[in-house]
Design a protein around this motif. Structure first.
Motif, PDB file in Angstrom:
ATOM      1  N   VAL A  24       0.838  -1.199   0.000  1.00 39.36           N
ATOM      2  CA  VAL A  24       0.000   0.000   0.000  1.00 39.36           C
ATOM      3  C   VAL A  24       0.879   1.256   0.000  1.00 39.36           C
ATOM      4  O   VAL A  24       0.571   2.240  -0.689  1.00 39.36           O
ATOM      5  CB  VAL A  24      -0.959  -0.007   1.209  1.00 39.36           C
ATOM      6  N   GLU A  25       1.981   1.209   0.749  1.00 36.91           N
ATOM      7  CA  GLU A  25       2.894   2.363   0.759  1.00 36.91           C
ATOM      8  C   GLU A  25       3.444   2.614  -0.642  1.00 36.91           C
ATOM      9  O   GLU A  25       3.546   3.766  -1.087  1.00 36.91           O
ATOM     10  CB  GLU A  25       4.068   2.127   1.736  1.00 36.91           C
ATOM     11  N   ALA A  26       3.778   1.529  -1.350  1.00 40.09           N
ATOM     12  CA  ALA A  26       4.305   1.671  -2.708  1.00 40.09           C
ATOM     13  C   ALA A  26       3.254   2.300  -3.622  1.00 40.09           C
ATOM     14  O   ALA A  26       3.561   3.169  -4.445  1.00 40.09           O
ATOM     15  CB  ALA A  26       4.744   0.315  -3.247  1.00 40.09           C
ATOM     16  N   LEU A  27       2.001   1.871  -3.450  1.00 40.08           N
ATOM     17  CA  LEU A  27       0.913   2.442  -4.247  1.00 40.08           C
ATOM     18  C   LEU A  27       0.745   3.928  -3.932  1.00 40.08           C
ATOM     19  O   LEU A  27       0.539   4.748  -4.827  1.00 40.08           O
ATOM     20  CB  LEU A  27      -0.393   1.714  -3.942  1.00 40.08           C
ATOM     21  N   ALA A  28       0.808   4.257  -2.647  1.00 38.47           N
ATOM     22  CA  ALA A  28       0.669   5.654  -2.237  1.00 38.47           C
ATOM     23  C   ALA A  28       1.805   6.483  -2.831  1.00 38.47           C
ATOM     24  O   ALA A  28       1.588   7.596  -3.306  1.00 38.47           O
ATOM     25  CB  ALA A  28       0.674   5.753  -0.720  1.00 38.47           C
ATOM     26  N   ALA A  29       3.014   5.923  -2.831  1.00 39.71           N
ATOM     27  CA  ALA A  29       4.161   6.641  -3.376  1.00 39.71           C
ATOM     28  C   ALA A  29       3.994   6.880  -4.880  1.00 39.71           C
ATOM     29  O   ALA A  29       4.475   7.873  -5.417  1.00 39.71           O
ATOM     30  CB  ALA A  29       5.445   5.852  -3.104  1.00 39.71           C
ATOM     31  N   GLY A  30       3.297   5.935  -5.541  1.00 39.26           N
ATOM     32  CA  GLY A  30       3.053   6.077  -6.978  1.00 39.26           C
ATOM     33  C   GLY A  30       2.212   7.302  -7.306  1.00 39.26           C
ATOM     34  O   GLY A  30       2.288   7.843  -8.410  1.00 39.26           O
ATOM     35  N   GLY A  31       1.390   7.734  -6.333  1.00 35.64           N
ATOM     36  CA  GLY A  31       0.659   8.992  -6.488  1.00 35.64           C
ATOM     37  C   GLY A  31      -0.624   8.917  -7.290  1.00 35.64           C
ATOM     38  O   GLY A  31      -1.406   9.862  -7.295  1.00 35.64           O
ATOM     39  N   ARG A  32      -0.895   7.768  -7.952  1.00 36.31           N
ATOM     40  CA  ARG A  32      -2.065   7.734  -8.832  1.00 36.31           C
ATOM     41  C   ARG A  32      -3.369   7.630  -8.062  1.00 36.31           C
ATOM     42  O   ARG A  32      -4.447   7.885  -8.606  1.00 36.31           O
ATOM     43  CB  ARG A  32      -1.953   6.574  -9.821  1.00 36.31           C
ATOM     44  N   LEU A  33      -3.290   7.242  -6.789  1.00 32.46           N
ATOM     45  CA  LEU A  33      -4.516   7.099  -6.000  1.00 32.46           C
ATOM     46  C   LEU A  33      -4.638   8.186  -4.925  1.00 32.46           C
ATOM     47  O   LEU A  33      -5.404   8.041  -3.981  1.00 32.46           O
ATOM     48  CB  LEU A  33      -4.558   5.712  -5.343  1.00 32.46           C
ATOM     49  N   ASP A  34      -3.876   9.261  -5.105  1.00 33.37           N
ATOM     50  CA  ASP A  34      -3.867  10.332  -4.100  1.00 33.37           C
ATOM     51  C   ASP A  34      -5.270  10.781  -3.695  1.00 33.37           C
ATOM     52  O   ASP A  34      -5.532  11.022  -2.525  1.00 33.37           O
ATOM     53  CB  ASP A  34      -3.095  11.540  -4.627  1.00 33.37           C
ATOM     54  N   GLY A  35      -6.155  10.885  -4.694  1.00 37.47           N
ATOM     55  CA  GLY A  35      -7.488  11.414  -4.406  1.00 37.47           C
ATOM     56  C   GLY A  35      -8.505  10.342  -4.065  1.00 37.47           C
ATOM     57  O   GLY A  35      -9.696  10.612  -3.994  1.00 37.47           O
ATOM     58  N   TYR A  36      -8.047   9.112  -3.856  1.00 37.90           N
ATOM     59  CA  TYR A  36      -8.974   7.996  -3.647  1.00 37.90           C
ATOM     60  C   TYR A  36      -9.065   7.689  -2.161  1.00 37.90           C
ATOM     61  O   TYR A  36      -8.098   7.238  -1.542  1.00 37.90           O
ATOM     62  CB  TYR A  36      -8.447   6.796  -4.430  1.00 37.90           C
ATOM     63  N   HIS A  37     -10.246   7.913  -1.568  1.00 37.48           N
ATOM     64  CA  HIS A  37     -10.362   7.794  -0.112  1.00 37.48           C
ATOM     65  C   HIS A  37     -10.033   6.391   0.377  1.00 37.48           C
ATOM     66  O   HIS A  37      -9.518   6.209   1.477  1.00 37.48           O
ATOM     67  CB  HIS A  37     -11.758   8.224   0.342  1.00 37.48           C
ATOM     68  N   LEU A  38     -10.313   5.375  -0.464  1.00 39.26           N
ATOM     69  CA  LEU A  38     -10.092   4.005  -0.002  1.00 39.26           C
ATOM     70  C   LEU A  38      -8.614   3.648   0.114  1.00 39.26           C
ATOM     71  O   LEU A  38      -8.251   2.748   0.870  1.00 39.26           O
ATOM     72  CB  LEU A  38     -10.809   3.007  -0.913  1.00 39.26           C
ATOM     73  N   LEU A  39      -7.748   4.364  -0.601  1.00 40.26           N
ATOM     74  CA  LEU A  39      -6.306   4.139  -0.409  1.00 40.26           C
ATOM     75  C   LEU A  39      -5.937   4.482   1.031  1.00 40.26           C
ATOM     76  O   LEU A  39      -5.296   3.710   1.738  1.00 40.26           O
ATOM     77  CB  LEU A  39      -5.480   5.003  -1.377  1.00 40.26           C
ATOM     78  N   HIS A  40      -6.398   5.662   1.454  1.00 36.99           N
ATOM     79  CA  HIS A  40      -6.066   6.127   2.805  1.00 36.99           C
ATOM     80  C   HIS A  40      -6.781   5.289   3.862  1.00 36.99           C
ATOM     81  O   HIS A  40      -6.210   4.977   4.906  1.00 36.99           O
ATOM     82  CB  HIS A  40      -6.415   7.610   2.937  1.00 36.99           C
ATOM     83  N   ALA A  41      -8.022   4.914   3.569  1.00 38.29           N
ATOM     84  CA  ALA A  41      -8.772   4.092   4.526  1.00 38.29           C
ATOM     85  C   ALA A  41      -8.117   2.721   4.686  1.00 38.29           C
ATOM     86  O   ALA A  41      -8.034   2.194   5.800  1.00 38.29           O
ATOM     87  CB  ALA A  41     -10.222   3.948   4.054  1.00 38.29           C
ATOM     88  N   THR A  42      -7.649   2.163   3.571  1.00 38.02           N
ATOM     89  CA  THR A  42      -6.975   0.855   3.633  1.00 38.02           C
ATOM     90  C   THR A  42      -5.689   0.957   4.435  1.00 38.02           C
ATOM     91  O   THR A  42      -5.407   0.120   5.306  1.00 38.02           O
ATOM     92  CB  THR A  42      -6.656   0.356   2.202  1.00 38.02           C
ATOM     93  N   ARG A  43      -4.917   1.992   4.145  1.00 38.26           N
ATOM     94  CA  ARG A  43      -3.663   2.168   4.883  1.00 38.26           C
ATOM     95  C   ARG A  43      -3.952   2.321   6.373  1.00 38.26           C
ATOM     96  O   ARG A  43      -3.280   1.728   7.226  1.00 38.26           O
ATOM     97  CB  ARG A  43      -2.899   3.392   4.350  1.00 38.26           C
TER      98      ARG A  43
END
Lengths: 412, 113
Positions: free
Chosen positions: A351-370
């Motif tokens: 998930v950290e790698a995905l967050a670093a990729g930046g493509r899901l910055d505006g996606y609430h579920l990325l942050h909720a999952t983390r």
């Protein structure tokens, strides 16, 4: 007067199942005049509502409706032609079309209609609107309400779409084999979009209807294209999601996660049908994104609890899905499954790698999952920060309230 | 159905050396042979264009293209196809669909207003 109610119910049922059959036949009959086709179909149903309560239902109601619609079209075309003195068109018309004697005699051109409505030369919102009007039989007002736009706007969208179909000669046919995979993909996409439009909106009947119509159309599609496993996969996916509909929100309209849903209230018949369909489709060994998503949904729907869910199997399915339809959202879901199968410590770096990729910055579920993974890993401060980030991005009130509850539970 | 096929360049695309794009001569030969392409030609660049307007009965000329864009239209063809799917197929085999873009505009049919 129960007779009248019965007739009304029969007509409503005929409208649900027969509208698109009649409209498709009428589009062919009028040489591509969609407006005339719809108007005549509508008038035929209106006539049935007036006549059937006294005359009783005809033996072959669909044949009666289609013949009535066709006669109406002949009248209208003749009158218009006389007014415009367009004798050529009158001459070209079949003088007395033979009435349809049985429902089975009516050609089934719903598939042609689906492919035309979902032609990729039309904008996606136009495809969706045309599908709802011509295939599902929703009125312009109903479609406008479902998409929260003024009726006039929706009317114009439909008008422009029909104009383009006529003017640019968008064909009314099932595409040839070499175009089929791509075009079928467009049809499936529209149906899934309709389903999700209705699915996300608990308690909103106008929008919930979109899901019902999407399921109905997916059934028609799988019946007409029994050899297309992705169509079956889509229907299976819808049924499996729909089976959980009643448990996705509680009595107050609050969101209930998969873990907390009352599994005894899931629709067992829908689960069984969806799981069987999915299995049958996958046996053809032409797995596609919808079949894989259905298989994942089946794993969830047939598990007695979250703990007893076959998470390794779900991870495998997501891995295959990421190969066929790569994208950050699929990767995120795969990380969630890995978190369940192998623990938060394994999933967090993904998930950290995905967050670093930046493509899901505006996606609430990325942050909720983390946030969720951090909470389970025993890092409440970081988890709280991620819940706050998710909260800022939550697209609906219900999701916002859900995240706030999580946050409060974390920091009492 | 007749379509005007506008052949447009895309300044953001630099075609690869070997991207498999078809050859325009083959395209012309094939579409001519099938009676699909009624006519067509390349056009000179926008710097050679003249735009004509009449306002208050005065002929006004502008040096350059109508639209204030980069040099967009590189040529045109007129296609006669059964339907939009055939036109899309023909257009997608034109090399400029690979290196630029092709716009398909159906003709206004005769006798309609």
């Amino acid at each position: 007067m129960t007779g009248t109610d019965e007739v009304g119910e029969r007509i409503a049922a005929l409208h649900a199942d027969g509208w698109s059959r009649i409209v498709a036949t009428m589009i062919r009959f009028t040489g591509g005049d969609w407006d005339l086709a719809e108007e005549c179909a509508q008038e035929a149903f209106a006539q049935a509502l007036v006549r059937w309560p006294t005359s009783g239902l005809p033996d072959q109601p669909l044949a009666w409706l289609t013949t009535t619609a066709r006669n109406r079209a002949v009248d209208r075309i003749r009158r218009a032609a006389r007014e415009a003195a367009k004798l050529r068109e009158v001459a070209a018309l079949d003088p007395e079309p033979v009435p349809y004697r049985s429902d089975g005699e009516i050609p089934d051109e719903r598939l042609e209609l689906m492919f035309t409505c979902c032609h990729p030369a039309l904008a996606l919102d136009a495809q969706v609107a045309l599908t709802l009007r011509s295939l599902a039989g929703l009125t312009t007002a109903e479609i406008a309400r479902a998409f929260l736009v003024p009726e006039r706007t929706m009317g114009q969208r439909l008008f422009r779409a029909k104009q383009k179909v006529a003017h640019a000669a968008v064909p009314f046919r099932v595409p040839p084999a070499h175009l089929l995979p791509e075009r079928l993909g467009a049809v499936l996409h529209v149906l899934y979009l309709l389903f999700n439009q209705g699915y996300g909106q608990a308690g909103d009947d106008g929008r919930a209807r979109l899901s019902t119509e999407a399921v109905r159309l997916a059934r028609v599609l799988t019946a007409l294209m029994p050899d297309e496993p992705e169509a079956q996969g889509l229907l299976a996916l819808m049924l499996l999601h729909d089976a959980r509909r009643a448990t996705r929100t509680d009595a107050d309209g609050e969101l209930v996660t998969l873990a907390d849903q009352d599994r005894t209230r899931w629709d067992r018949d829908a689960v069984a049908e969806g799981a069987a369909l999915c299995e049958r489709a996958l046996r053809r060994r032409r797995a596609g994104p919808f079949q894989l998503q259905a298989a994942i949904a089946a794993c969830h729907a047939t598990a007695p609890s979250v703990a007893e869910t076959d998470w390794p199997q779900i991870v495998g399915l997501y891995t295959e899905l990421a190969r066929l339809a790569p994208g950050p959202v699929v990767e995120l879901n795969r990380a969630v499954a890995i978190g369940e199968a192998d623990g938060p410590a394994v999933a967090l770096p993904l998930v950290e790698a995905l967050a670093a990729g930046g493509r899901l910055d505006g996606y609430h579920l990325l942050h909720a999952t983390r946030a969720d993974l951090l909470r389970r890993a025993g890092r409440p401060q970081e988890a709280a920060a991620s819940y706050r980030a998710a909260l800022d991005l939550a697209p609906t009130e219900a999701e916002g309230r859900f995240l706030r509850r999580r946050l409060t539970a974390l920091l009492p | 159905m007749k379509y005007l096929m506008l052949v447009c360049t895309d300044p953001d695309v630099t075609p690869g050396q070997d991207d498999g794009a078809p050859d325009v001569e083959d395209w012309v030969a094939e579409t001519d042979g099938k009676g699909i392409r009624l006519m067509g030609n390349r056009t000179r660049p926008a710097s050679d264009a003249t735009t004509v307007r009449v306002r208050d009965r005065q002929v006004l000329l502008t040096d350059g293209p109508y639209a204030e864009t980069k040099d967009l239209i590189a040529g045109f063809d007129i296609l006669d196809c059964a339907d939009l799917d055939e036109a899309i197929e023909v257009a997608s085999r034109h090399p400029m669909a690979w290196a630029g873009a092709i716009e398909l505009r159906p003709f206004w049919p005769d006798g309609e207003d």
